[in-house]
Design a protein around this motif. Structure first.
Motif, PDB file in Angstrom:
ATOM      1  N   ARG A  33       7.381  26.158 -46.046  1.00 30.34           N
ATOM      2  CA  ARG A  33       7.938  25.237 -45.053  1.00 30.34           C
ATOM      3  C   ARG A  33       9.296  25.750 -44.596  1.00 30.34           C
ATOM      4  NH1 ARG A  33       7.596  18.924 -46.105  1.00 30.34           N
ATOM      5  NH2 ARG A  33       5.564  18.746 -47.131  1.00 30.34           N
ATOM      6  N   GLN A  46       9.614  12.710 -41.600  1.00 29.50           N
ATOM      7  CA  GLN A  46       9.172  13.120 -40.253  1.00 29.50           C
ATOM      8  C   GLN A  46       9.814  14.460 -39.901  1.00 29.50           C
ATOM      9  OE1 GLN A  46       7.688  11.697 -37.535  1.00 29.50           O
ATOM     10  NE2 GLN A  46       7.350   9.562 -38.115  1.00 29.50           N
ATOM     11  N   PRO A  47       9.051  15.434 -39.400  1.00 23.74           N
ATOM     12  CA  PRO A  47       9.692  16.697 -38.987  1.00 23.74           C
ATOM     13  C   PRO A  47      10.698  16.440 -37.878  1.00 23.74           C
ATOM     14  CG  PRO A  47       7.295  16.849 -38.865  1.00 23.74           C
ATOM     15  CD  PRO A  47       7.620  15.431 -39.174  1.00 23.74           C
ATOM     16  N   ARG A  48      11.745  17.257 -37.827  1.00 24.59           N
ATOM     17  CA  ARG A  48      12.756  17.070 -36.797  1.00 24.59           C
ATOM     18  C   ARG A  48      13.200  18.437 -36.292  1.00 24.59           C
ATOM     19  NH1 ARG A  48      18.631  15.064 -37.822  1.00 24.59           N
ATOM     20  NH2 ARG A  48      19.359  15.280 -35.703  1.00 24.59           N
ATOM     21  N   LYS A  49      13.317  18.568 -34.959  1.00 17.74           N
ATOM     22  CA  LYS A  49      13.702  19.855 -34.405  1.00 17.74           C
ATOM     23  C   LYS A  49      15.213  19.906 -34.223  1.00 17.74           C
ATOM     24  CE  LYS A  49      11.616  23.189 -31.445  1.00 17.74           C
ATOM     25  NZ  LYS A  49      10.638  23.550 -30.509  1.00 17.74           N
ATOM     26  N   GLU A 104      11.979  23.683 -36.241  1.00 15.50           N
ATOM     27  CA  GLU A 104      11.487  22.408 -36.753  1.00 15.50           C
ATOM     28  C   GLU A 104      11.761  22.340 -38.250  1.00 15.50           C
ATOM     29  OE1 GLU A 104       7.946  20.119 -35.245  1.00 15.50           O
ATOM     30  OE2 GLU A 104       7.210  20.895 -37.170  1.00 15.50           O
ATOM     31  N   SER A 105      12.489  21.309 -38.655  1.00 11.04           N
ATOM     32  CA  SER A 105      12.836  21.154 -40.054  1.00 11.04           C
ATOM     33  C   SER A 105      11.841  20.194 -40.684  1.00 11.04           C
ATOM     34  CB  SER A 105      14.255  20.597 -40.173  1.00 11.04           C
ATOM     35  OG  SER A 105      14.569  20.415 -41.529  1.00 11.04           O
ATOM     36  N   ASN A 106      11.262  20.616 -41.824  1.00  7.65           N
ATOM     37  CA  ASN A 106      10.202  19.849 -42.446  1.00  7.65           C
ATOM     38  C   ASN A 106      10.608  19.412 -43.832  1.00  7.65           C
ATOM     39  OD1 ASN A 106       7.465  18.982 -42.195  1.00  7.65           O
ATOM     40  ND2 ASN A 106       7.207  20.832 -40.924  1.00  7.65           N
TER      41      ASN A 106
END
Ligand code: MSP
Length: 657
Positions: A591, A618-621, A626-628
């Motif tokens: 990840r 929740q993933p966040r860009k 994209e940070s997972n």
């Protein structure tokens, strides 16, 4: 012999309708750091700042204060001179637009542009905003306010003078295209390109003379529009058109400012005026973001932003540092944290965090540990081991750091240079831990002790050279305590040379320049009342403020906490706080995760570490990545992040409960 071109850097000239604050101080400090760096490189430097005094809003402020305008502007301008002196700003000139030298040059520019048909007469019917000192069209205004800025506008009808800005669109576009780093940062350049492509309109460059301003040559019923007048200050100060040497100074290498006066004035009107005068354009126009307070632009008129003196006084009172050291600390925070591509929130909390982490801890420890060991092991007398330590880890790191810091200064980014320099400060501290002179001494390894001390001394000396543009006082103090001459600012080159602390130098006793700030006591907040005032206002409010809302076991069960192994770590370009990690959470594929720990962990020490992550976030860009997931870290008393790691080795993906 032809003289080398003078490095010429400017700040905006500030309106004298209110006093300097940490916002105006920031632009001035960034310019100061650049000027000091170029002087250290041995270049002739001309650093200009000053005050914009002919604006209607200045006359208005004087009238409100009930003071004759000329007297009012003298007092406020002196306040700027004094404040910049207080902040150790090294400007070479201070221009005031009410000075005769400036009135003459404005008249000259006006007449030259008139003679070539670039200034012509016409009538104007439209809007004017005094707080923005800007003319607006009908379509720019709704409900009596400018759409762009929200400022109140007034109706103006007059016979005026226009500058033929529209004629310069193509030449401006061509110049921007041919000189990719003329307009910086990229976002500002794009705004400017969009503004030009929308179609540039001719600009009104005079207003009715109501008794304040520079009269239009040959028509004293009008005064020159204040922006047209103000921009010319950059030229006035060079001595253009007939003082000796002006050609060595012009063009400016860098015009610095914040974003609100960038597109319309510095990136279009000013270059077009220069083209009309057949003068070369400035090298770089650089617009930084704003300091926000509680999410809003900090401005003296709103009363939400401190003066530099307030902020310095606060540091002195909390730390016991000298005023000079506290000034350096403010310089450090403002230069390091102002954003070029985004705005930044000003707070005393962050000021204190930076003070403790970077200055009291990192820089302070390096110096104090070095001097304490030198005193204990060698009676404070240096025993140079230049040959033995040259080529060692600190000598190698110092060259790499000096190279990187120089590249940032040359790219006009002193804030980024700070983070590069702190790699040497951190590396110096780490090397002391690794070499462990106290152990070497116990083992009777005298030469080892001498080498370790000399590495540490040189790390301090080189740091003092590199920080001089940012922290002039601390730089001097470090040299003084090392037993070197504090009066002479060492040339930049000396940061690349190893072994300049001479044998037999007698160092001083350690005397902390930046005593730590105890953070148990609440830090002053910019927006909220302090807990004490909440309590005094209402016991119920205090109870709410202190109460900890409880969550249920169901809430806890929602969190999927897992052990992750860090595989790689790298910095994210343009984001000085973020690290980009790839992690193994036992899922077969790795990840990506972004974490704001770049100030506390280097990319080298992270790979291989087991950490705890929230795996079902929740993933966040961010920054295009994209940070997972999210990693867990404790916060120590200085606000530093400390990663949570399992106490024994455990497989990637293991559940945490
Ligand atoms: N007089 C004009 C400039 C003419 S230059 C030819 C003017 N003056 S000002 O007093 O309003 O200063 C504006 C500048 O002050 C900004 O561009 C920026 O350099 C600085 N700042 C004022 N408030 C600031 C923040 N809140 N944050 C960052 N910089 C701030 O415009």
């Amino acid at each position: 012999m032809p003289q080398p071109k003078t490095f010429y850097v400017t700040t905006p000239i500030y309106y004298v309708n209110s006093v300097p604050h940490v916002g105006s101080a920031t632009t001035t400090l960034v310019a100061d750091a650049l000027a000091r760096f170029h002087r250290q490189c041995g270049e002739p430097v001309f650093f200009l700042t000053g005050t914009d005094e002919n604006a209607p809003k200045v006359a208005n402020a004087a009238a409100k204060a009930g003071i004759p305008t000329a007297q009012f502007v003298d007092t406020v301008a002196q306040g700027f001179v004094d404040t910049w002196k207080f902040l150790d700003i090294s400007n070479d000139d201070f221009i005031r637009t009410t000075q005769e030298r400036h009135r003459d040059v404005v008249g000259e520019v006006f007449q030259r542009l008139q003679a070539r048909g670039d200034i012509y007469t016409g009538t104007y019917e439209g809007w004017y905003s005094m707080s923005d000192e800007t003319f607006f069209r009908d379509s720019d205004v709704v409900n009596g306010r400018a759409k762009e800025t929200g400022a109140i506008v007034e109706r103006v009808t007059d016979d005026v003078y226009y500058f033929r800005l529209s004629a310069y669109s193509d030449r401006l576009l061509a110049h921007i295209q041919a000189n990719p780093d003329f307009l910086q940062p990229e976002t500002r350049k794009n705004e400017t390109l969009a503004f030009i492509k929308e179609g540039l309109r001719d600009v009104v460059v005079s207003r009715r003379n109501t008794g304040w301003g520079i009269p239009v040559p040959g028509n004293p019923s009008q005064v020159v529009y204040v922006w047209f007048d103000a921009l010319i200050n950059y030229l006035t100060a060079t001595g253009w058109p007939d003082q000796p040497n002006w050609e060595n100074v012009w063009p400016a290498d860098i015009h610095l400012m914040a974003k609100e006066i960038y597109v319309r004035f510095h990136a279009t009107l000013w270059p077009a005026m220069l083209m009309g005068l057949d003068l070369p354009l400035p090298g770089h126009v650089l617009g930084h973001g704003w300091w926000l307070v509680g999410g809003e632009k900090g401005a003296k008129s709103k009363g939400n932003i401190p003066t530099p003196q307030d902020a310095v006084e606060y540091i002195v009172s909390r730390s016991g540092a000298s005023t000079e050291a506290a000034i350096d600390a403010l310089r450090f925070y403002l230069i390091r944290d102002i954003g070029f591509t985004s705005d930044a929130e000003f707070s005393y909390e962050t000021l204190v965090t930076r003070y403790n982490a970077y200055l009291a801890n990192d820089l302070g420890n390096l110096l104090n540990r070095t001097l304490n060991m030198l005193r204990q092991y060698s009676g404070s007398v240096v025993r140079a081991s230049v040959e033995r330590t040259a080529g060692g880890p600190i000598a190698t790191l110092a060259v790499a750091v000096a190279t990187e810091a120089q590249a940032h200064f040359e790219a006009r980014n002193p804030g980024a240079a700070i983070d590069a320099i702190w790699k040497l400060v951190g590396g110096g501290n780490k090397e002391i831990d690794t070499a462990a002179p106290w152990k070497l001494r116990k083992e009777g390894n005298e030469q080892g002790v001498i080498d370790a001390l000399y590495n540490a001394l040189e790390a301090n000396r080189i740091a003092s050279v590199l920080i001089a543009p940012i922290l002039p006082h601390a730089s001097r103090q470090i040299r003084r305590q090392l037993g070197l001459d504090p009066a002479v600012v060492p040339s930049w080159e000396t940061a690349f040379q190893w072994g300049l602390v001479p044998d037999n130098t007698r160092a001083a006793e350690a005397h902390p320049i930046f005593p730590r700030i105890e953070t148990k006591e609440k830090i002053r907040s910019m927006t909220e009342p302090t807990v004490e005032t909440v309590a005094a206002a209402s016991p119920a409010a205090a109870a709410t403020a202190e109460s900890d809302p409880k969550i249920t076991i169901d809430d806890v069960m929602k969190l999927k906490l897992r052990i992750a192994k860090i595989k790689t770590a790298e910095r994210v370009s343009g984001k000085d706080k973020l690290l980009h990690l790839t992690i193994d959470v036992g899922e077969g594929t790795d990840r990506h995760l972004l974490a704001g720990i770049a100030q506390y962990y280097s990319v080298d020490e992270l790979p291989g570490k087991n950490i705890v992550v929230i795996a079902n976030l929740q993933p966040r860009k961010m920054a295009g990545i994209e940070s997972n997931g999210m990693l867990l870290a404790a916060t120590d008393a200085d606000g530093k992040a400390i990663l949570l790691t399992p106490e024994k080795d455990v497989h990637a993906g293991a559940e945490v409960r």
